[in-house]
Design a protein around this motif. Structure first.
Motif, mmCIF file in Angstrom:
data_model
loop_
_atom_site.group_PDB
_atom_site.id
_atom_site.type_symbol
_atom_site.label_atom_id
_atom_site.label_comp_id
_atom_site.label_asym_id
_atom_site.label_seq_id
_atom_site.Cartn_x
_atom_site.Cartn_y
_atom_site.Cartn_z
ATOM 1 N N LYS A 6 3.776 0.698 5.691
ATOM 2 C CA LYS A 6 3.207 1.007 4.237
ATOM 3 C C LYS A 6 4.175 -0.082 3.357
ATOM 4 O O LYS A 6 3.665 -0.591 2.481
ATOM 5 C CB LYS A 6 3.204 2.319 3.814
ATOM 6 C CG LYS A 6 2.128 3.193 4.174
ATOM 7 C CD LYS A 6 1.879 4.533 3.300
ATOM 8 C CE LYS A 6 0.919 5.375 3.724
ATOM 9 N NZ LYS A 6 0.818 6.675 3.288
ATOM 10 N N ASN A 7 5.763 -0.010 3.697
ATOM 11 C CA ASN A 7 6.243 -0.718 2.619
ATOM 12 C C ASN A 7 5.923 -2.040 2.895
ATOM 13 O O ASN A 7 6.283 -2.800 1.876
ATOM 14 C CB ASN A 7 7.714 -0.309 2.682
ATOM 15 C CG ASN A 7 8.343 -0.657 4.311
ATOM 16 O OD1 ASN A 7 7.450 -0.824 5.180
ATOM 17 N ND2 ASN A 7 9.419 -0.691 4.641
ATOM 18 N N VAL A 8 5.549 -2.648 4.071
ATOM 19 C CA VAL A 8 5.332 -4.161 4.098
ATOM 20 C C VAL A 8 4.198 -4.375 3.280
ATOM 21 O O VAL A 8 4.122 -5.339 2.444
ATOM 22 C CB VAL A 8 5.057 -4.681 5.433
ATOM 23 C CG1 VAL A 8 4.545 -5.860 5.417
ATOM 24 C CG2 VAL A 8 6.501 -4.534 6.263
ATOM 25 N N ARG A 49 0.094 1.951 -6.171
ATOM 26 C CA ARG A 49 -0.490 3.450 -5.631
ATOM 27 C C ARG A 49 0.464 3.444 -4.105
ATOM 28 O O ARG A 49 0.583 4.881 -3.825
ATOM 29 C CB ARG A 49 -2.002 3.145 -5.199
ATOM 30 C CG ARG A 49 -2.650 4.177 -4.341
ATOM 31 C CD ARG A 49 -3.932 3.992 -4.177
ATOM 32 N NE ARG A 49 -4.390 2.776 -3.469
ATOM 33 C CZ ARG A 49 -4.171 2.233 -2.094
ATOM 34 N NH1 ARG A 49 -3.716 3.408 -1.420
ATOM 35 N NH2 ARG A 49 -4.434 1.237 -1.765
ATOM 36 N N LEU A 50 0.668 2.652 -3.368
ATOM 37 C CA LEU A 50 1.545 2.600 -2.195
ATOM 38 C C LEU A 50 2.719 2.804 -2.322
ATOM 39 O O LEU A 50 3.242 3.634 -1.822
ATOM 40 C CB LEU A 50 1.509 1.375 -1.402
ATOM 41 C CG LEU A 50 0.133 0.803 -0.855
ATOM 42 C CD1 LEU A 50 0.168 -0.440 -0.321
ATOM 43 C CD2 LEU A 50 -0.254 1.622 0.311
ATOM 44 N N GLY A 51 3.281 2.667 -3.728
ATOM 45 C CA GLY A 51 4.695 3.178 -3.990
ATOM 46 C C GLY A 51 4.767 4.536 -4.204
ATOM 47 O O GLY A 51 5.542 5.222 -4.091
ATOM 48 N N ARG A 52 3.613 4.990 -4.970
ATOM 49 C CA ARG A 52 3.682 6.504 -5.154
ATOM 50 C C ARG A 52 3.459 7.061 -4.013
ATOM 51 O O ARG A 52 4.102 8.250 -3.882
ATOM 52 C CB ARG A 52 2.445 6.641 -6.150
ATOM 53 C CG ARG A 52 2.228 8.070 -6.736
ATOM 54 C CD ARG A 52 0.978 8.302 -7.398
ATOM 55 N NE ARG A 52 -0.186 8.248 -6.850
ATOM 56 C CZ ARG A 52 -1.010 7.275 -6.997
ATOM 57 N NH1 ARG A 52 -0.747 6.365 -7.857
ATOM 58 N NH2 ARG A 52 -2.141 7.233 -6.279
ATOM 59 N N GLU A 53 2.617 6.658 -3.148
ATOM 60 C CA GLU A 53 2.455 7.410 -1.586
ATOM 61 C C GLU A 53 3.680 7.322 -1.022
ATOM 62 O O GLU A 53 4.060 8.219 -0.373
ATOM 63 C CB GLU A 53 1.396 6.778 -0.949
ATOM 64 C CG GLU A 53 0.133 6.965 -1.479
ATOM 65 C CD GLU A 53 -0.994 6.221 -0.737
ATOM 66 O OE1 GLU A 53 -0.621 5.461 0.214
ATOM 67 O OE2 GLU A 53 -2.285 6.255 -1.043
ATOM 68 N N MET A 54 4.717 6.463 -1.028
ATOM 69 C CA MET A 54 6.000 6.394 -0.133
ATOM 70 C C MET A 54 7.116 7.249 -1.034
ATOM 71 O O MET A 54 8.273 7.278 -0.524
ATOM 72 C CB MET A 54 6.414 4.844 -0.143
ATOM 73 C CG MET A 54 5.572 4.323 0.960
ATOM 74 S SD MET A 54 6.274 2.504 1.384
ATOM 75 C CE MET A 54 7.969 3.057 1.963
ATOM 76 N N GLY A 55 6.992 7.511 -2.361
ATOM 77 C CA GLY A 55 8.012 7.973 -3.363
ATOM 78 C C GLY A 55 9.182 6.781 -3.463
ATOM 79 O O GLY A 55 10.154 7.199 -3.680
ATOM 80 N N ASP A 56 8.603 5.474 -3.692
ATOM 81 C CA ASP A 56 9.615 4.433 -3.923
ATOM 82 C C ASP A 56 9.310 4.280 -5.408
ATOM 83 O O ASP A 56 8.350 3.326 -5.781
ATOM 84 C CB ASP A 56 9.026 3.235 -3.020
ATOM 85 C CG ASP A 56 10.333 2.214 -3.262
ATOM 86 O OD1 ASP A 56 10.962 2.055 -4.323
ATOM 87 O OD2 ASP A 56 10.370 1.434 -2.409
ATOM 88 N N TYR A 57 9.803 4.834 -6.304
ATOM 89 C CA TYR A 57 9.821 4.847 -7.642
ATOM 90 C C TYR A 57 10.047 3.536 -8.472
ATOM 91 O O TYR A 57 9.299 2.927 -9.200
ATOM 92 C CB TYR A 57 10.554 6.047 -8.297
ATOM 93 C CG TYR A 57 10.096 7.273 -7.887
ATOM 94 C CD1 TYR A 57 9.023 7.730 -7.684
ATOM 95 C CD2 TYR A 57 11.246 8.065 -7.359
ATOM 96 C CE1 TYR A 57 8.626 8.968 -7.181
ATOM 97 C CE2 TYR A 57 10.925 9.273 -6.695
ATOM 98 C CZ TYR A 57 9.654 9.797 -6.455
ATOM 99 O OH TYR A 57 9.405 10.943 -6.170
ATOM 100 N N GLY A 58 10.928 2.747 -7.792
ATOM 101 C CA GLY A 58 11.284 1.573 -8.356
ATOM 102 C C GLY A 58 10.262 0.568 -8.098
ATOM 103 O O GLY A 58 9.800 -0.031 -9.257
ATOM 104 N N ILE A 59 9.776 0.401 -6.887
ATOM 105 C CA ILE A 59 8.661 -0.685 -6.750
ATOM 106 C C ILE A 59 7.418 -0.274 -7.542
ATOM 107 O O ILE A 59 6.593 -0.991 -8.003
ATOM 108 C CB ILE A 59 8.556 -1.119 -5.128
ATOM 109 C CG1 ILE A 59 7.788 -2.314 -5.067
ATOM 110 C CG2 ILE A 59 7.796 -0.078 -4.446
ATOM 111 C CD1 ILE A 59 8.223 -3.530 -5.633
#
Length: 739
Positions: free
Chosen positions: A236-238, A268-278
């Motif tokens: 997901k992060n890629v 949306r992907l950032g929210r799913e991953m918990g990566d609040y910065g991106i």
């Protein structure tokens, strides 16, 4: 506002063999079947490394649990690997303090275990940790350590990751050749090992390099390929970073709708991953796309969401992006006062960073415009100057790097070509002689043909070398021209510092003149009243006071006059004229000017200044202004070193600078010593090199001591030396011949 390209550091995981199930499911199954605690901990560490790609919160939670299990059974290798996973999770979330703590402990554990593979992973994690913070020199330094260990031990699987990560450091320093070389090495290894995960990461970062090189088409195609591979491997992060950077590409192409769509997918992907910065950065980009379409209400709503997420991420640059975007939206609606609040917040977020990029300069420019529209012209001018300085810094830094790199690379390549050509000619002649000795008259014709060909090759080689020589000379001429301009800028900066010091000093006598003038005016009023009353005795007393005040005004006016004459003297270009002077009288004057300039910028700064002068010094023939520049540069370095040490020791330290002079063997020596941070031994021989500086970007050009060295050695036939001990002192020694 231009969006910054986000690079993604490769995570440290290996290939997991699985049939039709996902790698995570396969590892969960293996964990359930494991018969020992150590095997379960090792498998969980592998699973967490994969989980980092999909959900940082889950990876952190499971990582802490696995660390506790490893500690419970005293399994050191499992503890170290768990800490590396936690350091990766914390780094990606911008939580740098616990990340550093876990890495430091893991490094010690791997050293005790003599585990070279674990140690290389630790250094690689340090590289990722520093890279995410924008400290690319430290990132490259640690990744070089990791690569060295991996290459010596033939850790092929890890090398692909390390090559990809070190390439990001070079990319962010605009060294695209080196970045492309390492990314290509990473991709070759990933393809050879059939490692689709690393292929996805590497294609993503290759796409970012192409974007930085303005090769938009290749960038877009490579990013789309990265997305395809990431979906296949469920990384997901890629996907997230690729979509975010596709948004950048379409934003620069003025295709707002596509830029918005890709930014929303990334958020949306950032929210799913918990990566609040991106997630915050992507929402800022989506808001920017709406802003260009003048959909200000929707843009403001997204910008507010971005601000809330950015604040929780704790990442300075992400916070800057979010607040800056809101300020830009408000500026577009002519809500200048409100825009100022958000723009001020954005630049304050970068207060303790070294971020000087084009978009930062644009934010300062927006602030200048908003203050101008609200009538605050002083602040408008101040922020405009800052934006111009950032623009000049970016331009000059890039130009210097480009000119220097191109000239050095070009010269090296041409020398190599010339050597190869010369060697070919030697080989041809050697073969010709051997044939002639063995065959005789029958091959005379062949020998003649070969000789003629060699002669023509030699002519071509000479012509080629002559053209290359001219090209190299032109490149070096351009480089020298650039260097000359920078040296002149440094001289003007030095002159500005002297003038600022003089201006600060002149304020003191002017204050006296103003104060005594005001008092005298009041006394004249009193004198007039006493004369009207007929009190002659009191009137005479007041007249005496006025007379004393006038003497003081005259005295301090003379002081001011002397300072102004000195200022005029400093403002004149150096004529190269030398005069016989006593050095002892020159040193305090230039120390005072340099010290006043520092205090004008930082009123809390103070330093103890002591002198030990040889009163029997002979007068020597020098250019006072040029020698003054030498002293000011040395004093400024001493001030900077002592201020840095005071900050490190939280004020439990007293800065001290001492100057001594003495005469021996036909020379006069000046020693300037400070008790600051000192200079590392490995940097001692570099400090007089042009453009070398240990100061942060934007705080030094690396020309001050270089100019001082040229003035002492070339203009005065003397020597400039340095003695130092890191953390304790630096002593500069100026040796000048007696005429």
């Amino acid at each position: 506002m231009k969006c910054i390209t986000a690079a993604l550091f490769l995570l440290l995981f290996g290939k997991i063999a699985c049939a039709q199930t996902s790698p995570l499911d396969s590892l969960s199954y293996l964990i359930s079947k494991a018969t020992s605690d150590t095997a379960k901990i090792n498998l969980r560490n592998k699973k967490i490394r994969l989980l980092i790609r999909e959900n940082l919160d889950s990876a952190e939670q499971q990582g802490l649990q696995n660390l506790q299990h490893a500690q419970k059974i005293k399994y050191a290798a499992g503890q170290a690997a768990a800490r590396i996973n936690l350091a990766s999770s914390y780094s990606l979330k911008g939580n740098f303090k616990p990340a550093r703590e876990h890495m430091d402990i893991a490094r010690k554990l791997f050293l005790d275990l003599k585990d070279s593979l674990g140690l290389s992973n630790t250094y690689a994690t340090y590289g990722m940790y520093f890279g995410i913070q924008g400290k690319y020199d430290s990132s490259i330094f640690n990744l070089e350590k990791a690569i060295g260990i991996a290459e010596r031990n033939n850790y092929q699987e890890r090398l692909a990751t390390y090559y990809g990560n070190i390439a990001i450091g070079y990319q962010m320093q605009s060294n695209f050749r080196q970045a492309l070389a390492y990314q290509q090495k990473s991709l070759d290894l990933a393809v050879a090992n059939n490692d689709v995960s690393n292929q996805a990461y590497t294609n993503l970062n290759l796409g970012l390099i192409y974007a930085s090189m303005k090769d938009t088409l290749r960038s877009r195609l490579t990013l789309l390929k990265a997305i395809k591979l990431a979906k296949k491997e469920k990384i997901k992060n890629v996907e997230l970073y690729a979509y975010s950077n596709l948004s950048n590409l379409y934003s620069e192409k003025k295709e707002a709708r596509k830029a918005y769509n890709y930014a929303i997918i990334a958020a949306r992907l950032g929210r799913e991953m918990g990566d609040y910065g991106i997630q915050a950065a992507s929402l800022s980009k989506a808001a920017g796309a709406l802003e260009t379409q003048e959909q200000f209400a929707r843009a403001s709503a997204l910008a507010k969401q971005a601000i809330a997420l950015a604040d929780s991420s704790g990442q300075s640059y992400i916070i800057f992006q979010a607040y800056s975007r809101m300020g830009s939206i408000l500026r577009g609606q002519k809500q200048y006062k409100t825009a100022i609040y958000y723009l001020e917040k954005s630049v304050n977020a970068l207060e303790n960073t070294e971020t000087y990029r084009e978009d930062v300069g644009q934010t300062f420019k927006d602030l200048s415009y908003c203050y101008e529209q609200t009538g605050n012209f002083n602040k408008a001018l101040s922020y405009y100057k800052t934006s111009a300085q950032i623009a000049d810094s970016v331009l000059s830094r890039d130009n210097i790097r480009e000119v220097t790199e191109l000239s050095m690379t070009y010269e090296f390549n041409k020398q190599q070509e010339a050597q190869q050509l010369a060697q070919k000619n030697k080989d041809a002649i050697t073969r010709t002689r051997q044939w002639a000795l063995g065959i005789g008259l029958a091959l005379t014709f062949v020998l003649a043909v070969v000789s003629l060909r060699a002669y023509r090759n030699k002519q071509k080689a000479n012509a080629l070398l002559q053209g290359q020589k001219e090209e190299i000379q032109n490149t070096l001429t351009r480089l020298k021209s650039t260097q000359a301009q920078l040296i002149q800028s440094e001289k003007m900066a030095s002159l500005g510092e002297l003038t600022a010091g003089i201006a600060h000093e002149i304020q003191n006598p002017l204050n006296f003149v103003n104060n005594f003038s005001e008092v005298s005016a009041e006394l004249l009023d009193e004198l007039e009243e006493e004369l009207q009353k007929g009190d002659t005795e009191e009137a005479l007393a007041i007249a005496g006071d006025i007379k004393e005040n006038l003497k003081k005004i005259q005295h301090h006016g003379s002081r001011a006059d002397g300072i102004v004459k000195a200022m005029l003297q400093h403002s004149r270009p150096s004529s190269g004229e030398k005069k016989l002077i006593n050095i002892n009288s020159l040193i305090p004057e230039y120390f005072r000017l340099a010290y006043n300039n520092v205090q004008a910028k930082n009123k809390e700064f103070n330093v103890t200044f002591t002198t030990d002068f040889d009163n029997s010094l002979s007068k020597i023939e020098v250019n006072p202004l040029e020698l003054g520049r030498v002293l000011v540069n040395i004093f400024n370095n001493a001030f900077y070193a002592t201020q840095q040490k005071k900050a490190q020791l939280n004020g439990q330290y007293q800065p001290e600078i001492s100057v001594s002079t003495y005469q021996q063997n036909g020379h006069v020596e000046i020693k300037v010593r400070d008790n600051g941070t000192g200079i590392p031994e490995n940097l001692k021989n570099k400090i007089f090199q042009p453009f070398f500086t240990t100061k942060p970007t934007g705080q030094g050009t690396g020309l001050g001591l270089s100019l001082a060295y040229d003035i002492v050695t070339k203009q005065h036939g003397g020597k400039l030396k340095v003695e130092t001990k890191e953390g304790e002192f630096v002593e500069f020694i100026v040796i000048l011949p007696i005429a």
